[in-house]
Motif scaffolding. Structure first.
Motif, mmCIF file in Angstrom:
data_model
loop_
_atom_site.group_PDB
_atom_site.id
_atom_site.type_symbol
_atom_site.label_atom_id
_atom_site.label_comp_id
_atom_site.label_asym_id
_atom_site.label_seq_id
_atom_site.Cartn_x
_atom_site.Cartn_y
_atom_site.Cartn_z
ATOM 1 N N LEU A 127 0.944 -1.450 -0.149
ATOM 2 C CA LEU A 127 0.318 -0.067 0.118
ATOM 3 C C LEU A 127 0.945 0.953 0.169
ATOM 4 O O LEU A 127 1.946 1.187 0.265
ATOM 5 N N SER A 152 -10.896 0.406 8.121
ATOM 6 C CA SER A 152 -10.543 -0.769 8.520
ATOM 7 C C SER A 152 -9.702 -0.500 9.888
ATOM 8 O O SER A 152 -9.821 -1.682 10.343
ATOM 9 N N GLY A 153 -9.152 0.406 10.582
ATOM 10 C CA GLY A 153 -7.800 -0.519 11.368
ATOM 11 C C GLY A 153 -7.168 0.974 11.649
ATOM 12 O O GLY A 153 -7.031 1.703 10.522
ATOM 13 N N ALA A 192 -8.359 -6.686 -4.773
ATOM 14 C CA ALA A 192 -9.508 -6.855 -3.469
ATOM 15 C C ALA A 192 -8.659 -6.333 -2.349
ATOM 16 O O ALA A 192 -9.594 -6.273 -1.437
ATOM 17 N N ALA A 193 -8.020 -6.332 -1.952
ATOM 18 C CA ALA A 193 -6.793 -6.138 -1.019
ATOM 19 C C ALA A 193 -7.533 -4.639 -1.052
ATOM 20 O O ALA A 193 -7.324 -4.441 0.037
ATOM 21 N N ALA A 196 -10.607 -4.336 0.599
ATOM 22 C CA ALA A 196 -11.089 -4.670 2.218
ATOM 23 C C ALA A 196 -10.072 -3.864 3.296
ATOM 24 O O ALA A 196 -10.960 -3.705 3.978
ATOM 25 N N PHE A 197 -8.891 -2.987 2.230
ATOM 26 C CA PHE A 197 -8.662 -2.120 3.160
ATOM 27 C C PHE A 197 -9.240 -1.149 3.711
ATOM 28 O O PHE A 197 -9.240 -0.362 4.312
ATOM 29 N N ASP A 201 -14.621 -1.697 8.763
ATOM 30 C CA ASP A 201 -14.384 -2.873 10.126
ATOM 31 C C ASP A 201 -15.621 -2.674 10.721
ATOM 32 O O ASP A 201 -15.690 -2.095 12.332
ATOM 33 N N VAL B 341 -9.115 -14.985 -3.680
ATOM 34 C CA VAL B 341 -8.778 -13.839 -3.472
ATOM 35 C C VAL B 341 -8.918 -13.111 -2.812
ATOM 36 O O VAL B 341 -8.857 -12.838 -2.080
ATOM 37 N N ALA B 342 -9.848 -13.130 -2.438
ATOM 38 C CA ALA B 342 -11.189 -12.042 -1.602
ATOM 39 C C ALA B 342 -10.056 -12.252 -0.425
ATOM 40 O O ALA B 342 -9.888 -11.970 0.905
ATOM 41 N N ALA B 345 -7.198 -11.538 0.285
ATOM 42 C CA ALA B 345 -7.094 -10.009 -0.153
ATOM 43 C C ALA B 345 -7.030 -9.578 1.816
ATOM 44 O O ALA B 345 -5.825 -8.513 2.345
ATOM 45 N N ILE B 346 -7.798 -9.928 1.750
ATOM 46 C CA ILE B 346 -7.964 -10.008 3.867
ATOM 47 C C ILE B 346 -7.389 -10.293 4.597
ATOM 48 O O ILE B 346 -6.785 -9.045 6.237
ATOM 49 N N ILE B 349 -4.077 -7.514 4.849
ATOM 50 C CA ILE B 349 -4.719 -6.812 5.403
ATOM 51 C C ILE B 349 -5.052 -6.763 6.747
ATOM 52 O O ILE B 349 -4.195 -5.766 7.259
ATOM 53 N N ARG B 353 -2.623 -4.758 9.095
ATOM 54 C CA ARG B 353 -3.135 -3.632 10.487
ATOM 55 C C ARG B 353 -2.516 -4.196 11.620
ATOM 56 O O ARG B 353 -1.839 -5.241 12.358
ATOM 57 N N LYS B 354 -2.833 -2.881 12.557
ATOM 58 C CA LYS B 354 -2.175 -3.353 13.969
ATOM 59 C C LYS B 354 -2.871 -4.046 14.746
ATOM 60 O O LYS B 354 -4.894 -3.151 14.642
ATOM 61 N N ASP B 356 -5.647 -5.156 16.978
ATOM 62 C CA ASP B 356 -6.357 -4.293 17.968
ATOM 63 C C ASP B 356 -7.160 -6.161 18.806
ATOM 64 O O ASP B 356 -7.129 -7.104 18.361
#
Lengths: 222, 363
Positions: A127, A152-153, A192-193, A196-197, A201, B341-342, B345-346, B349, B353-354, B356
């Motif tokens: 990213l 998303s965070g 897709a990423a 999702a990003f 959330d 793929v989805a 991808a998740i 991500i 991510r930091k 939580d």
């Protein structure tokens, strides 16, 4: 701009004093130049005296355009591709280089004061945030970290200086890229990423429940 | 009926630690595990009400670097508190008792708290010659380990030795040293690899087990996700130089002084899952790459047998730990299935991510 933009690095532990951030440990307000720090100020990390700090090279005031003169840049995709294609020369013979892939900037769009998108290269997928005002982040040291909040965070991005673009921020998604057999597969993953990003959330949109002192003191779980 | 056990809070109050310091410790601990402020209250509550869980700490074939790392947990309060929090009933390296007296402690804890103690294992058992290569208290270590594990609630595998085998299991492995999960089959095992593991990681893992009485979320290799879900490479402060193709080519060249990427000098960061680049060492001061040396990959299986520490990494495991069977084929062709793929991808991500609270809880 005054000398207050110059950052200083501890000669012992490499802690960086950034005037833009001040120093929460010593309760120094943001915007305080290194020269204006109290004489008893010491490195907040390793307690080294002030005299051992070194001005960071490449951090001179000259590299910072005065505020307002940076022009709003257009889509940085082309410049990013150019910068990373130049880097691919030194990557080409390494085992981490996936020959099926090429450098591509995907999905760049303006979000407030920065451009956000994904860069795919044969050796990583990141990213990337590029400042909308050209070179607005050049004072940030290479390798320094910033936290960004997205729907998303929270994410840590690392600063990198690119030829032709200055400082941009990146956050690693994949590296090396051995999983991707074709550029189309990498592109599909990037799209897709990014989705999702940017998707909110649900766990984050709900504010954390504050600790109820009364319940806590009664032995409840707050 | 066992006699009532003291809570952790009783113990520290008796030692003269103030409630304020205690609350500070709780929030520090929550922060070290990446948990939100609400968890500080949960930790405080658990420590005030739950009896201290006895911990037996056994040493097999090892070098004691895990203990050394653990007792140097940076924050002095954390160290004191941790050492008084876990009722460390047996640790043949740290305990004052020795000989028959020490072994009596082991026996007593096993009997008294059957099924309710934690077993921490540092080092591993050699199996060759019926375990004769590691004898503790006149018995092969492997036998003692099996016996003590049989009555434990859960087992912590400290370090790369207990988790993967480490140097004593490197080829040709004359003593047939094996990781502990090759001799303990019926107990939950948490692996905390690293040679040694980071002190903060060790204290956080043991605090989690003791306060919540349950295992933290683990990955497929049984490592706590909170510390082992990212590669050194993902969060390395030199990562920007890797991306830009700027490498150190030889020791002490200009690039080394500039702090460029150490991949060409043999850095194993791209294949090593550990928290070094985020938690760092010695109270967050530095970590190997920051001091100019490539990562050796000490938290990974077989790191001694993967060639020289200074050989350039050539084989790169394509799979992240979050990978599922579906992903094993790689993301071969576009359109293999949008769902695959989805999902990947998740996962990517989420990894970036930091963390939580929702990532920390047990899945």
């Amino acid at each position: 701009m005054s000398a207050s933009v110059v950052r200083w690095e501890c000669g012992v532990c490499w802690h960086v004093y950034d005037p833009a951030e001040g120093d929460p440990v010593w309760q120094i307000a943001p915007g305080t130049a290194f020269a204006d720090l109290p004489p008893h100020w010491r490195c907040p990390r390793c307690d080294t005296e002030k005299a051992r700090f070194i001005a960071l090279e490449g951090d001179s005031t000259l590299s910072h355009p005065p505020p307002g003169t940076g022009r709003a840049e257009g889509d940085p995709s082309a410049a990013l591709v150019r910068a990373y294609e130049a880097a691919s020369v030194s990557m080409r013979d390494l085992p981490v280089y996936n020959r099926a892939l090429t450098v591509e900037a995907i999905g760049f769009h303006r979000r407030e004061d920065a451009w956000l998108g994904i860069v795919v290269t044969p050796w990583f997928m990141n990213l990337v945030l590029v400042p909308a005002m050209a070179r607005a982040w050049d004072g940030w040291g290479a390798g320094s970290r910033r936290e960004w909040r997205f729907p998303s965070g929270r994410y840590d991005f690392i600063t990198t200086h690119l030829d032709g673009l200055g400082a941009v921020q990146t956050c690693s998604l994949f590296s090396p890229m051995a999983d991707f057999a074709t550029q189309a597969a990498a592109r599909e993953m990037a799209v897709a990423a990014l989705d999702a990003f940017l998707a909110p959330d649900p766990a984050l949109s709900e504010p954390p429940r504050p600790v109820d002192r009364r319940a806590f003191l009664r032995g409840g779980r707050g | 009926m066992p006699e009532p056990q003291e809570t952790f809070y009783d113990v520290i109050r008796r030692q003269g630690i103030t409630r304020r310091s205690f609350m500070k410790f709780c929030s520090l601990t929550a922060a070290s595990m990446g948990l939100g402020p609400t968890f500080a209250a949960r930790i405080a509550h658990a420590m005030e009400t739950k009896p201290r869980i006895p911990v037996l700490w056994m040493h097999g074939l090892e070098c004691t670097c895990c203990s050394e790392s653990f007792i140097r947990s940076a924050h002095p309060l954390v160290k004191d508190v941790i050492l008084s929090m876990i009722s460390l009933d047996y640790d043949d390296t740290l305990m004052a008792a020795a000989g028959h007296q020490a072994e009596a402690c082991l026996e007593e804890t096993r009997r008294k708290y059957k099924g309710h103690y934690l077993l921490a294992v540092e080092g591993n058992p050699p199996l060759n010659e019926d375990g004769m290569y590691c004898i503790t208290a006149g018995k092969p270590f492997v036998n003692t380990l099996r016996e003590v594990a049989a009555d434990a609630q859960a087992v912590i595998a400290w370090g790369t030795c207990a988790s993967w085998g480490c140097v004593q299991a490197a080829r040709p492995n004359p003593t047939q040293a094996v990781p502990i999960d090759k001799v303990i089959f019926d107990k939950p095992i948490v692996k905390v690899p690293g040679c040694p593991p980071i002190a903060e990681v060790m204290t956080a893992v043991i605090t989690y087990l003791v306060t919540f009485g349950e295992l933290p979320a683990l990955d497929r290799q049984r490592r706590p996700k909170m510390f082992y879900s990212q590669r050194i490479h993902d969060k390395c402060y030199r990562r920007a130089h890797f991306d830009a193709g700027q490498f150190v080519e030889s020791w002490d060249d200009e690039a080394a002084r500039e702090g460029f990427c150490l991949y060409k000098m043999g850095c194993k960061g791209p294949t090593t899952y550990n928290a070094c680049s985020t938690v760092r060492w010695n109270n967050g001061v530095s970590y190997p790459i920051q001091s100019g040396h490539p990562c050796l990959g000490c938290a990974e299986d077989d790191f001694w047998d993967k060639g020289s520490f200074y050989d350039r990494l050539t084989t790169i495991q394509p799979l992240g730990i979050e990978g599922t069977a579906n992903e094993i084929g790689g993301y071969a062709a576009a359109g293999v299935g949008g769902a695959v793929v989805a999902h990947a991808a998740i996962s990517a991500i989420k990894r970036a991510r930091k963390s939580d609270d929702d990532d920390r809880k047990q899945d």
